[in-house]
Design an enzyme around this catalytic site. Sequence first.
Site, PDB file in Angstrom:
ATOM      1  N   TYR A  14       0.801  -1.224   0.000  1.00  6.46           N
ATOM      2  CA  TYR A  14       0.000   0.000   0.000  1.00  6.46           C
ATOM      3  C   TYR A  14       0.835   1.275   0.000  1.00  6.46           C
ATOM      4  O   TYR A  14       0.276   2.375  -0.039  1.00  6.46           O
ATOM      5  CB  TYR A  14      -0.914   0.024   1.236  1.00  6.46           C
ATOM      6  N   HIS A  19      -4.373   6.559  -1.014  1.00  6.81           N
ATOM      7  CA  HIS A  19      -4.969   6.469   0.327  1.00  6.81           C
ATOM      8  C   HIS A  19      -3.905   6.613   1.418  1.00  6.81           C
ATOM      9  O   HIS A  19      -4.250   6.827   2.583  1.00  6.81           O
ATOM     10  CB  HIS A  19      -5.669   5.109   0.448  1.00  6.81           C
ATOM     11  N   TYR A  64      -4.471  -0.836  10.094  1.00  2.00           N
ATOM     12  CA  TYR A  64      -5.205  -0.655   8.847  1.00  2.00           C
ATOM     13  C   TYR A  64      -6.193   0.494   9.031  1.00  2.00           C
ATOM     14  O   TYR A  64      -6.631   0.800  10.136  1.00  2.00           O
ATOM     15  CB  TYR A  64      -5.890  -1.933   8.351  1.00  2.00           C
ATOM     16  N   ASN A  66      -9.302   1.319   8.563  1.00  5.74           N
ATOM     17  CA  ASN A  66     -10.641   1.291   9.172  1.00  5.74           C
ATOM     18  C   ASN A  66     -10.629   1.241  10.692  1.00  5.74           C
ATOM     19  O   ASN A  66     -11.652   1.492  11.328  1.00  5.74           O
ATOM     20  CB  ASN A  66     -11.429   0.079   8.645  1.00  5.74           C
ATOM     21  N   ASP A  91      -6.106  11.657   3.054  1.00  6.29           N
ATOM     22  CA  ASP A  91      -6.483  11.905   1.664  1.00  6.29           C
ATOM     23  C   ASP A  91      -7.930  12.357   1.567  1.00  6.29           C
ATOM     24  O   ASP A  91      -8.789  11.893   2.313  1.00  6.29           O
ATOM     25  CB  ASP A  91      -6.287  10.627   0.834  1.00  6.29           C
ATOM     26  N   ASN A 112     -13.158   6.190   6.019  1.00  4.47           N
ATOM     27  CA  ASN A 112     -13.261   5.238   7.125  1.00  4.47           C
ATOM     28  C   ASN A 112     -12.257   5.494   8.243  1.00  4.47           C
ATOM     29  O   ASN A 112     -12.540   5.216   9.410  1.00  4.47           O
ATOM     30  CB  ASN A 112     -13.109   3.811   6.605  1.00  4.47           C
TER      31      ASN A 112
END
Length: 209
Positions: A14, A19, A64, A66, A91, A112
């Site tokens: 990632y 993001h 992560y 969320n 973002d 989220n």
Amino acid sequence: MILLVGLGNPGEKYARNRHNVGFMAADEIVRRHSFSPPRARFQGLVCEGTLGGEKAIVLKPTTYMNESGRAVGEAMRFYKLTPADVVVFYDELDLDAGKIRMKTGGGAAGHNGIRSIAAHIGPDFRRVRIGIGHPGIKERVMSHVLGDFAKADAAWVEPMLHAIADAAPLLGEGKDATFANKVHLALNPEPEKTQKTKDQKTKDSDGES
């Protein structure tokens, strides 16, 4: 004390995602201002330093996106901070790529990570919204957000991250509006001043002849 939180997802997979631009901003602040090496704390990675004469903690949650609020809540309680001491970099789809907006409080607007933080510490934390642009249609949002920045994006991503890091001491001083203005001016020099300077140089040159 100020707690700066960069949002993103952990792992090399990632690392260059749009993001993850919050992680990128946090990393640049750490580099620019010689923060301590990262260590694992509060379900995240923590670096310590000083900004604007204030002790500053940079936190990158490793839960992560969320579940980012778990890390932020744990750190805030440990340092006995309030939401007003927390600044989150993340973002923003609804801002043009490379645009920065600063705000305190508000809704999650579908993000989220922000939703999770608000659930753990309430909504009244400070936010640095970093524009990544909208793909134009709803069906492409997920692939856009979780897609990597293109090579051509470096032309605006790198100057933007540098501008954020340069202005970061103002966040330590609580001068959020000045921070946002300084970043904007760094990325968008005022054309009127530029033109005046050119005109003055022309006038001086004319005077010498």
